[in-house]
Design an enzyme around this catalytic site. Structure first.
Site, PDB file in Angstrom:
ATOM      1  N   HIS A 197       0.878  -1.188   0.000  1.00  0.00           N
ATOM      2  CA  HIS A 197       0.000   0.000   0.000  1.00  0.00           C
ATOM      3  C   HIS A 197       0.915   1.239   0.000  1.00  0.00           C
ATOM      4  O   HIS A 197       1.782   1.371  -0.853  1.00  0.00           O
ATOM      5  CB  HIS A 197      -0.926  -0.120   1.221  1.00  0.00           C
ATOM      6  CG  HIS A 197      -2.039   0.867   1.316  1.00  0.00           C
ATOM      7  ND1 HIS A 197      -2.430   1.687   0.284  1.00  0.00           N
ATOM      8  CD2 HIS A 197      -2.884   1.173   2.356  1.00  0.00           C
ATOM      9  CE1 HIS A 197      -3.451   2.441   0.680  1.00  0.00           C
ATOM     10  NE2 HIS A 197      -3.746   2.159   1.929  1.00  0.00           N
ATOM     11  N   HIS A 238      -2.192  -2.169  -9.669  1.00  0.00           N
ATOM     12  CA  HIS A 238      -3.199  -1.571  -8.796  1.00  0.00           C
ATOM     13  C   HIS A 238      -4.438  -2.463  -8.783  1.00  0.00           C
ATOM     14  O   HIS A 238      -4.786  -3.050  -9.797  1.00  0.00           O
ATOM     15  CB  HIS A 238      -3.586  -0.172  -9.286  1.00  0.00           C
ATOM     16  CG  HIS A 238      -4.311   0.606  -8.239  1.00  0.00           C
ATOM     17  ND1 HIS A 238      -5.677   0.528  -8.068  1.00  0.00           N
ATOM     18  CD2 HIS A 238      -3.852   1.442  -7.280  1.00  0.00           C
ATOM     19  CE1 HIS A 238      -6.013   1.296  -7.051  1.00  0.00           C
ATOM     20  NE2 HIS A 238      -4.933   1.854  -6.548  1.00  0.00           N
ATOM     21  N   ASP A 257       2.690   5.698  -6.611  1.00  0.00           N
ATOM     22  CA  ASP A 257       3.933   5.645  -5.842  1.00  0.00           C
ATOM     23  C   ASP A 257       5.187   5.565  -6.715  1.00  0.00           C
ATOM     24  O   ASP A 257       6.297   5.647  -6.210  1.00  0.00           O
ATOM     25  CB  ASP A 257       3.918   4.428  -4.895  1.00  0.00           C
ATOM     26  CG  ASP A 257       2.837   4.570  -3.831  1.00  0.00           C
ATOM     27  OD1 ASP A 257       2.700   5.677  -3.305  1.00  0.00           O
ATOM     28  OD2 ASP A 257       2.143   3.580  -3.547  1.00  0.00           O
TER      29      ASP A 257
HETATM   30  N1  CMC Z   1       5.150  -6.935  -9.988  1.00  0.00           N
HETATM   31  C1  CMC Z   1       5.039  -8.168 -10.525  1.00  0.00           C
HETATM   32  N2  CMC Z   1       3.870  -8.839 -10.655  1.00  0.00           N
HETATM   33  C2  CMC Z   1       2.767  -8.223 -10.203  1.00  0.00           C
HETATM   34  C3  CMC Z   1       2.805  -6.930  -9.639  1.00  0.00           C
HETATM   35  C4  CMC Z   1       4.063  -6.294  -9.548  1.00  0.00           C
HETATM   36  N3  CMC Z   1       4.150  -5.074  -9.000  1.00  0.00           N
HETATM   37  N4  CMC Z   1       1.564  -6.558  -9.268  1.00  0.00           N
HETATM   38  C5  CMC Z   1       0.753  -7.573  -9.599  1.00  0.00           C
HETATM   39  N5  CMC Z   1       1.485  -8.588 -10.186  1.00  0.00           N
HETATM   40  C6  CMC Z   1       0.963  -9.847 -10.731  1.00  0.00           C
HETATM   41  C7  CMC Z   1       0.612 -10.839  -9.653  1.00  0.00           C
HETATM   42  O1  CMC Z   1       1.719 -11.651  -9.341  1.00  0.00           O
HETATM   43  C8  CMC Z   1      -0.530 -11.583 -10.285  1.00  0.00           C
HETATM   44  O2  CMC Z   1       0.030 -12.463 -11.236  1.00  0.00           O
HETATM   45  P1  CMC Z   1      -0.668 -13.918 -11.532  1.00  0.00           P
HETATM   46  O3  CMC Z   1      -1.998 -13.597 -12.120  1.00  0.00           O
HETATM   47  O4  CMC Z   1       0.261 -14.593 -12.477  1.00  0.00           O
HETATM   48  O5  CMC Z   1      -0.755 -14.600 -10.199  1.00  0.00           O
HETATM   49  C9  CMC Z   1      -1.265 -10.517 -11.083  1.00  0.00           C
HETATM   50  O6  CMC Z   1      -0.264  -9.528 -11.396  1.00  0.00           O
HETATM   51  C10 CMC Z   1      -2.403  -9.845 -10.324  1.00  0.00           C
HETATM   52  O7  CMC Z   1      -1.872  -9.338  -9.095  1.00  0.00           O
HETATM   53  P2  CMC Z   1      -2.589  -9.439  -7.690  1.00  0.00           P
HETATM   54  O8  CMC Z   1      -1.545  -9.487  -6.626  1.00  0.00           O
HETATM   55  O9  CMC Z   1      -3.628 -10.517  -7.712  1.00  0.00           O
HETATM   56  O10 CMC Z   1      -3.349  -8.029  -7.676  1.00  0.00           O
HETATM   57  P3  CMC Z   1      -3.913  -7.298  -6.408  1.00  0.00           P
HETATM   58  O11 CMC Z   1      -5.014  -6.465  -6.888  1.00  0.00           O
HETATM   59  O12 CMC Z   1      -4.201  -8.264  -5.314  1.00  0.00           O
HETATM   60  O13 CMC Z   1      -2.681  -6.395  -5.899  1.00  0.00           O
HETATM   61  C11 CMC Z   1      -1.161  -4.599  -5.697  1.00  0.00           C
HETATM   62  C12 CMC Z   1      -2.528  -5.057  -6.219  1.00  0.00           C
HETATM   63  C13 CMC Z   1      -1.072  -3.083  -5.809  1.00  0.00           C
HETATM   64  C14 CMC Z   1      -1.036  -4.983  -4.207  1.00  0.00           C
HETATM   65  C15 CMC Z   1      -0.039  -5.278  -6.522  1.00  0.00           C
HETATM   66  O14 CMC Z   1      -0.132  -4.859  -7.863  1.00  0.00           O
HETATM   67  C16 CMC Z   1       1.352  -4.972  -5.970  1.00  0.00           C
HETATM   68  O15 CMC Z   1       1.814  -5.693  -5.077  1.00  0.00           O
HETATM   69  N6  CMC Z   1       2.067  -3.944  -6.500  1.00  0.00           N
HETATM   70  C17 CMC Z   1       3.362  -3.537  -5.983  1.00  0.00           C
HETATM   71  C18 CMC Z   1       3.196  -2.683  -4.721  1.00  0.00           C
HETATM   72  C19 CMC Z   1       2.676  -1.304  -5.032  1.00  0.00           C
HETATM   73  O16 CMC Z   1       3.169  -0.601  -5.911  1.00  0.00           O
HETATM   74  N7  CMC Z   1       1.668  -0.878  -4.252  1.00  0.00           N
HETATM   75  C20 CMC Z   1       1.082   0.481  -4.365  1.00  0.00           C
HETATM   76  C21 CMC Z   1      -0.315   0.420  -4.873  1.00  0.00           C
HETATM   77  S1  CMC Z   1      -0.985   2.006  -5.378  1.00  0.00           S
HETATM   78  C22 CMC Z   1      -0.972   3.066  -4.030  1.00  0.00           C
HETATM   79  C23 CMC Z   1      -1.456   2.513  -2.750  1.00  0.00           C
HETATM   80  O17 CMC Z   1      -2.380   1.714  -2.669  1.00  0.00           O
HETATM   81  O18 CMC Z   1      -0.916   2.916  -1.743  1.00  0.00           O
END
Ligand code: CMC
Length: 391
Positions: free
Chosen positions: A228, A270, A327
């Site tokens: 987050h 996201h 971010d």
């Molecule tokens: N790098 C590599 N793979 C990723 C990433 C990433 N940053 N984000 C998502 N994926 C992949 C994930 O492994 C999954 O792949 P598969 O379908 O093969 O299993 C797919 O994309 C969908 O991801 P998810 O984890 O199911 O998506 P989510 O909606 O649960 O998570 C998230 C969203 C923001 C937590 C995630 O994208 C993430 O961890 N990003 C990196 C951390 C980040 O930048 N967070 C800030 C978010 S925006 C501002 C805020 O909220 O504060």
């Protein structure tokens, strides 16, 4: 259990009605009280946005003046809180200190705790809006070994925050308009984002009628995590690591794609935006402008752009609709403003505070019931207790 909807991570659960923020993830649209974020970021100010989120409408000049006055009335913190600050090691993470100090405000402002009427809620809100930048600045000053600083009533909200962070004893502080504008814009862009993890936390804690400060303290803890708000710190650490590794962007892309490697591309992806994050678009332009205006040539920005380009052309990221989020570039601006990396998420918290408070107020005013999700039990069926000697 037949009636329970199973939705881990609440990906498809609408937990409340809200009039505050509209978000369309397919179109990359974000509106505060109906106003597009692009217009707000260009034309408004953070204080005006605070008012808009809390009250629902843009203020007249007289309303804005009164609002500024109401906040300024509370922009000090009791000296007793300094004792709590003093007890932390200077290596403590600023988010941990901020969460604790915010929670401690309940003890020193008991009248803000059990509030029910709109007037009392407003008073609790401006109390926190006034005190929060002071506490946030203290966490930075503690980490840097600087004496704590106090508010200057001559200054506007954002200028005062900058003063709180950076004024050194016996030295004048230059208030560079480029820096103040950049800070104002960043705070605006973080001000609300509907039911994200920290906001949902604030609502969930507040739904038990725990006080505002306790609810916000919980929100700060939720924001701290690297998935987050903590992502902004993680992005800069990642970019630094890539730079130290000779700028090898491809290596880090491969790591992010490797399902056996816990590494993720920080600042990418996201839960809701599946096309682009409109805040990231604005921040990327602002980042270029701020660095140019301040005459800073940061090689980290080149690495960030190279990494973004490579990811946007990569099938793994394309097929999963992973784009840079808010971010990804914000940390590069914070760094240009001389804000330490560990403080980035605190800056996010100062920006998000009015959103958290507006959501808390809306929840209380609409008499939202206590939040209490159900579960699908997957444990042992009923069985008889076994004496310890027989296990
Ligand atoms: N790098 C590599 N793979 C990723 C990433 C990433 N940053 N984000 C998502 N994926 C992949 C994930 O492994 C999954 O792949 P598969 O379908 O093969 O299993 C797919 O994309 C969908 O991801 P998810 O984890 O199911 O998506 P989510 O909606 O649960 O998570 C998230 C969203 C923001 C937590 C995630 O994208 C993430 O961890 N990003 C990196 C951390 C980040 O930048 N967070 C800030 C978010 S925006 C501002 C805020 O909220 O504060």
């Amino acid at each position: 259990t037949g009636l329970i909807t199973f939705d881990p991570g609440y990906k498809n659960t609408g937990a409340c009605e809200s009039k505050i923020t509209f978000l369309d993830g397919e179109e990359g649209k974000l509106l505060y009280r109906g106003y597009p974020i692009e217009q707000i970021a260009e034309k408004s100010s953070f204080v005006e946005v605070m008012y808009l989120l809390l009250k629902g409408e843009l203020p007249t000049q007289a309303e804005l003046d009164q609002f500024n006055k109401d906040i300024a009335e509370y922009n000090y913190v009791t000296e007793d809180l300094v004792k709590i600050l003093d007890a932390f090691p200077s290596s403590a993470h600023p988010m941990g200190m901020l969460s604790s100090l915010t929670s401690a405000l309940s003890a020193f402002n008991p009248k803000c705790v059990n509030v029910h009427s709109p007037d009392d809620m407003y008073k609790a809100a401006v109390t926190l809006l006034g005190k929060f930048p002071v506490l946030a600045s203290w966490t930075q000053r503690k980490s840097k070994g600087l004496p704590i600083n106090y508010s200057n009533d001559e200054l506007g909200y954002v200028e005062n925050f900058y003063h709180l962070l950076f004024k050194k004893p016996g030295k004048d502080l230059e208030l560079n308009p480029v820096i103040i504008d950049a800070l104002d814009k960043l705070l605006i862009l973080h001000a609300d984002h509907e039911q994200n993890c920290s906001t949902s936390t604030v609502r969930l804690v507040g739904s038990s009628h725990a006080g505002l400060f306790a609810s916000i303290s919980a929100g700060i803890s939720a924001l701290w995590g690297p998935l987050h708000g903590g992502a902004n710190q993680a992005v800069l650490e990642m970019l630094d690591a890539i730079q130290a590794d000779g700028g090898n962007v491809e290596k880090y892309l491969e790591k992010a794609k490797d399902k056996n490697d816990p590494f993720r591309l920080m600042g990418f992806g996201h839960r809701v935006y599946k096309n682009f994050d409109p805040r990231a678009k604005i921040i990327k332009v602002a980042c270029d402008n701020v660095l140019e205006q301040l005459g800073i040539n940061d090689p980290i920005l080149d690495i960030a752009k190279k990494l973004e380009r490579a990811a946007l052309e990569d099938d793994y990221f394309k097929s999963r609709n992973l784009y840079p989020n808010v971010d990804f570039y914000s940390g590069i601006i914070y760094k240009a403003l001389d804000i330490p990396t560990e403080m980035f998420t605190v800056m996010f918290a100062v920006g998000r505070l009015p959103g958290w408070i507006a959501q808390w107020m809306e929840m209380r005013e609409t008499n939202q019931p206590i939040g209490r999700p159900r579960q699908l039990y997957t444990g042992s069926p009923a069985r008889d207790y076994v004496e310890i000697s027989k296990r």
